[in-house]
Write a protein that holds these residues in place. Structure first.
Motif, short mmCIF file in Angstrom:
data_model
loop_
_atom_site.label_atom_id
_atom_site.label_comp_id
_atom_site.label_asym_id
_atom_site.label_seq_id
_atom_site.Cartn_x
_atom_site.Cartn_y
_atom_site.Cartn_z
N ALA A 139 0.77 -1.26 0.00
CA ALA A 139 -0.15 -0.05 0.05
C ALA A 139 0.88 1.25 0.06
O ALA A 139 0.55 2.28 -0.72
CB ALA A 139 -0.86 0.08 1.31
N GLY A 140 1.97 1.26 0.89
CA GLY A 140 2.75 2.25 0.75
C GLY A 140 3.47 2.55 -0.57
O GLY A 140 3.72 3.80 -0.92
N ALA B 210 1.02 4.23 -2.94
CA ALA B 210 0.69 5.44 -2.69
C ALA B 210 1.98 6.30 -3.35
O ALA B 210 1.67 7.31 -3.82
CB ALA B 210 0.61 5.73 -1.09
N GLY C 173 1.87 9.27 -6.52
CA GLY C 173 1.73 10.36 -5.98
C GLY C 173 2.54 11.63 -7.03
O GLY C 173 2.45 12.78 -6.27
N ILE D 16 -3.43 9.52 -7.04
CA ILE D 16 -3.32 8.95 -5.81
C ILE D 16 -4.68 8.95 -4.99
O ILE D 16 -4.84 7.99 -4.24
CB ILE D 16 -2.21 9.65 -4.80
CG1 ILE D 16 -1.93 9.13 -3.49
CG2 ILE D 16 -2.65 11.19 -4.69
CD1 ILE D 16 -0.72 9.64 -2.76
N THR D 17 -5.41 10.10 -5.21
CA THR D 17 -6.68 10.39 -4.47
C THR D 17 -7.72 9.03 -4.92
O THR D 17 -8.39 8.52 -3.97
CB THR D 17 -7.14 11.47 -4.64
OG1 THR D 17 -6.52 12.60 -4.09
CG2 THR D 17 -8.49 11.69 -3.94
N LEU E 137 -6.42 5.62 -3.48
CA LEU E 137 -6.85 5.58 -2.04
C LEU E 137 -8.20 5.39 -1.75
O LEU E 137 -8.56 4.50 -0.89
CB LEU E 137 -6.08 6.61 -1.21
CG LEU E 137 -4.58 6.81 -1.25
CD1 LEU E 137 -4.21 7.98 -0.61
CD2 LEU E 137 -3.70 5.46 -0.84
N TYR F 164 -0.34 2.86 9.21
CA TYR F 164 -0.47 4.29 8.34
C TYR F 164 -1.08 5.17 9.23
O TYR F 164 -0.86 6.57 8.83
CB TYR F 164 -0.79 4.10 6.95
CG TYR F 164 0.25 3.49 6.09
CD1 TYR F 164 1.33 4.18 5.83
CD2 TYR F 164 -0.06 2.24 5.79
CE1 TYR F 164 2.40 3.47 4.89
CE2 TYR F 164 0.84 1.46 4.83
CZ TYR F 164 2.07 2.11 4.52
OH TYR F 164 2.96 1.30 3.88
N ARG G 73 -5.82 6.74 5.60
CA ARG G 73 -5.76 7.34 4.29
C ARG G 73 -4.90 8.58 4.41
O ARG G 73 -4.13 8.91 3.47
CB ARG G 73 -7.24 7.85 3.80
CG ARG G 73 -7.53 8.36 2.47
CD ARG G 73 -8.63 8.69 2.11
NE ARG G 73 -9.80 8.12 2.82
CZ ARG G 73 -10.59 7.35 2.10
NH1 ARG G 73 -10.49 7.29 0.94
NH2 ARG G 73 -11.55 6.50 2.44
N LEU H 147 -1.25 7.81 4.51
CA LEU H 147 -0.63 7.22 3.03
C LEU H 147 -0.52 8.56 2.09
O LEU H 147 0.56 8.43 1.34
CB LEU H 147 -1.65 6.12 2.38
CG LEU H 147 -1.39 4.71 2.89
CD1 LEU H 147 -2.79 3.92 2.33
CD2 LEU H 147 -0.13 3.96 2.34
N HIS H 148 -1.27 9.28 2.13
CA HIS H 148 -1.32 10.46 1.50
C HIS H 148 -0.06 11.37 1.79
O HIS H 148 0.80 12.29 1.27
CB HIS H 148 -2.62 11.49 1.39
CG HIS H 148 -2.69 12.47 0.30
ND1 HIS H 148 -2.05 13.51 0.21
CD2 HIS H 148 -3.18 12.24 -0.87
CE1 HIS H 148 -2.43 14.16 -0.75
NE2 HIS H 148 -3.32 13.48 -1.54
N SER I 122 3.20 9.90 0.62
CA SER I 122 3.57 9.99 -0.71
C SER I 122 3.96 11.62 -0.97
O SER I 122 4.95 11.79 -1.72
CB SER I 122 2.20 9.78 -1.48
OG SER I 122 2.34 10.36 -2.87
#
Length: 736
Positions: free
Chosen positions: A120-121, A124, A128, A183-184, A187, A206, A217, A220-221, A224
């Motif tokens: 997941a990371g 992201a 990004g 990225i949005t 996610l 995260y 969420r 992760l954002h 990135s």
């Protein structure tokens, strides 16, 4: 060389590796050492000490019973992969991806290890880049599809989410950009389709990212965004991704199935971990564990510096026994290393070193070296029925012990050379003749054989350039070290460097070269600028072969002459000679270099002129010290381009040069000491036997302190009986 040569105390059933991993090399369970708070274990030792070989042994033997992921942090593939897309990749993310692939390929007890948190990371980060073409962005996201093993819970959850998302948008992205950042959208889709269990795992991971406030969420954002910013922010993101990988591995052990099926501890093996990407990864583990974020992953890494590397310490002097320094242990210490994290200190300010355990790589014993030589030569250790063959074998073993000093790479390379070496007359075999023996490189088996010395220089210097060596110096590095092989102190080396780099725009100082050698793990010796005896002889042999004209040894002689002239002789009627820390006087230092390049005339002149009585300012003990300094171990080298008449002069068989009785006696004594200290060839037992007689004859001179000569004769005789140098130093002790 046998893969586990010299590693017995580390790899056996009660050794450090088995107790760290909880499994023996045969798969039997062992009580775990330490835990739940684990140190980062750094294998320390310079080039050729077997650090990478030990990691490969752990991967190949123990990796059959515990998950083991192995990477070489210096492999160019990681840099090349990162360079293809610098906005969303780095060397660290490439290394983490490779570790995840290897854990995902584990087929032993418990099965493959899924890495959804790391996945997941990385996704992201890949999504990004706001400036990327949408199709390229999706391609970068899809690059990580292979990180999750098929059939796992996480693989099903995340693959369903991304397959649905990508299928819906794939056709549109080529024709038109996304209405919202990639990225949005990624996610949103991920958290919409991930199960409650999956969301809980991502939240625990995260949600703790800086600024996430418990919301995965946002975490992760933010991860990135930090990666895109570069610098310290990117380093923080990379550190957290390594934590995510370790949490994935930890979850594989704490799940219901993991508690039943898995045993021991998993291991991450990081070779060349003292380079840039390795330091970042190790530091992240150290800081996490210092803050109480523990996991069961054994991190076993390599470092060339004896102190593990400057990145472990808060101040330059922290490695000198500070209370926050690392624990240090070697197999020769016996038992197992005790380690427990010291408490106290301000969080974030304590040195990371206290979370490290430094394990000194073992040198090979004389017995191990001899058995390895016998194996490489293709016969048992007790074979050889001819007296000449036995003597030749002993001579070869002695040369390998001196040159290699127990360093495994030296032993295996020299053993390969001796396998094809034929020694009809053991008395004629010199150490440099052994270095000239041809060997075929294992890396390029179709290439013609080369002298073993050249292969060793490739192994130890050419393929292991210091990380901080400026690129413009790469092609000059080996030449520079060759010139410095005849230097002793920093000022001595600095004089050579000024002369040999005078026409270069970018120059190194001798003191910077010394730092680079230390960073590469080479030992320090107060009496030699190149502090490892074997490396020094490789470089001296190379310098001797460098030509500056038709005559062999011309560059060798020029360097010695340069230093001779630098230290300079005072005129006979001058006052007190300048002091010299190693040689007693600058004139003795100059005489030493003249002796090495042009023979004994100048050295005999100096010793005769300064003999107590002729120079009443001299004490007898100081005079004996200068004699040893001039002809001592630093003079291990051939006579350049002149016949070797040292034996005849030591025995008094050479024609008398003049009628000065004292000068003739000094000449004999100097050559007798020189021959004994020059271990590049066999030691003639008759030479030490002359010392007592020669020193007694010097005692015929009616000067004060003459009793020192008798005491000196006894001390030298005692050292000769043990075959030890008369003037030992850090790199010439116990050279046999």
């Amino acid at each position: 060389m046998s893969d586990d040569l010299g590693f017995g105390k580390l790899l056996d059933d009660d050794g450090l590796i088995a107790r760290l991993l909880g499994k023996t090399a045969k798969g039997r369970n062992r009580p775990l050492l330490y835990g739940p708070d684990l140190p980062v274990v750094l294998l320390t030792g310079g080039p050729g000490m077997g650090k990478g070989r030990l990691l490969r042994c752990v991967r190949d033997e123990f990796g059959r019973y515990v998950p083991a992921a192995h990477v070489d942090c210096a492999a160019p593939a990681f840099r090349d992969g990162a360079d293809q897309r610098l906005s969303t990749r780095s060397e660290a993310t490439e290394v983490l991806r490779e570790l995840a692939v290897q854990f995902g390929a584990w087929s032993g007890d418990g099965g493959a290890i899924a890495v959804p948190r790391l996945y997941a990371g990385l996704v992201a980060v890949a999504a990004g880049d706001a400036l990327a073409n949408p199709a390229d962005g999706l391609g970068e996201v899809r690059r990580y599809d292979d990180l999750l093993p098929r059939g796992s819970f996480w693989g099903g959850v995340l693959h369903r989410a991304f397959r649905a998302y990508l299928a819906a948008l794939g056709a549109l992205l080529v024709a038109q950009p996304l209405a919202t950042p990639l990225i949005t959208s990624i996610l949103d889709e991920l958290f919409e389709r991930t199960s409650a269990e999956g969301k809980a795992a991502l939240e625990a991971c995260y949600g703790s990212y800086s600024g996430a406030a418990g919301h995965p969420r946002l975490g992760l954002h933010a991860l990135s965004v930090d990666f895109q910013q570069g610098g310290e922010a990117r380093a923080n993101a990379e550190s957290f991704l390594f934590r995510a990988l370790r949490e994935d591995v930890e979850a594989a052990y704490t799940s219901v199935r993991g508690r039943i099926a898995r045993a021991g501890r998993p291991v991450v093996l990081l070779d060349h971990a003292d380079n840039g990407v390795g330091r970042r990864l190790l530091r992240s583990v150290l800081l996490d564990r210092e803050s109480g974020h523990h996991d069961r992953v054994v991190v076993l890494a390599t470092a060339r510096r004896a102190d593990g590397g400057r990145f472990l310490y808060r101040s330059p002097d922290a490695a000198e026994g500070a209370e926050d320094g690392p624990a240090v242990w070697g197999p020769a210490d016996g038992g197992l290393p005790g380690w427990a994290r010291r408490q106290g200190g301000v969080p974030g300010l304590v040195a990371p070193a206290r979370g490290a355990l430094l394990v000194r790589m073992p040198l090979l014993t004389a017995e191990q070296q001899n058995h390895e030589l016998a194996r490489l030569q293709g016969h048992g250790h007790d074979t050889g029925h001819q007296p000449g063959e036995h003597a030749a074998r002993l001579r070869v073993e002695s040369a390998v012990h001196r040159l290699g000093g127990g360093r495994p790479r030296f032993v295996t390379r020299l053993g390969e050379a001796t396998a094809a070496l034929r020694v009809p007359d053991p008395a004629a075999l010199t150490d440099w003749a052994l270095l000239d023996a041809p060997v075929r490189s294992r890396e390029t088996s179709d290439a013609p054989p080369r002298p073993v010395a050249e292969l060793l220089l490739d192994d130890l210097i050419g393929r292991q350039l210091p990380e901080e060596l400026p690129p413009e110096q790469h092609g000059h590095w080996l030449d520079l070290l060759s010139h410095l092989s005849v230097a002793h102190t920093g000022p001595c080396a600095q004089r050579l460097i000024r002369a040999r780099q005078g026409d270069r725009d970018e120059r190194l100082s001798a003191y910077r070269v010394a730092e680079l050698l230390q960073d590469n793990g080479w030992p320090h010796c107060p009496h030699h600028f190149i502090g490892d005896r074997g490396l020094r002889h490789l470089l001296m042999r190379r310098l001797y072969g460098m030509t500056d004209g038709p005559e062999r040894g011309g560059v060798w002689r020029a360097d010695h002459a340069l230093l001779r002239d630098h230290f300079g002789p005072p005129p006979p009627d001058a006052g007190a000679d300048a002091a010299d820390e190693l040689f007693g006087s600058a004139a003795a230092h100059a005489a030493h270099h003249d002796l090495a390049a042009h023979g004994a005339a100048r050295a005999v002149d100096h010793l005769t002129r300064t003999f107590p009585g002729r120079d009443p300012r001299r004490a007898m003990a100081d005079w004996c010290g200068e004699l040893l300094a001039i002809a001592g171990a630093p003079c291990e080298a051939p006579l350049a381009g002149t016949p070797d008449d040292r034996h005849a002069r030591a025995r008094g068989e050479a024609p008398a040069a003049d009628d000065d009785v004292l000068r003739r006696r000094v000449d004999r004594l100097l050559h007798a000491v020189w021959l004994y200290e020059d271990r590049t060839g066999p030691v003639d037992p008759a030479v030490p036997a002359t010392w007592r007689q020669l020193l007694d004859r010097l005692g015929d001179e009616p000067v004060p302190g003459i009793e020192v000569l008798s005491r000196t004769a006894g001390e030298w005789a005692g050292r000769a009986r043990e075959r030890q140098p008369l003037k030992p130093c850090a790199c010439t002790r116990h050279i046999g």
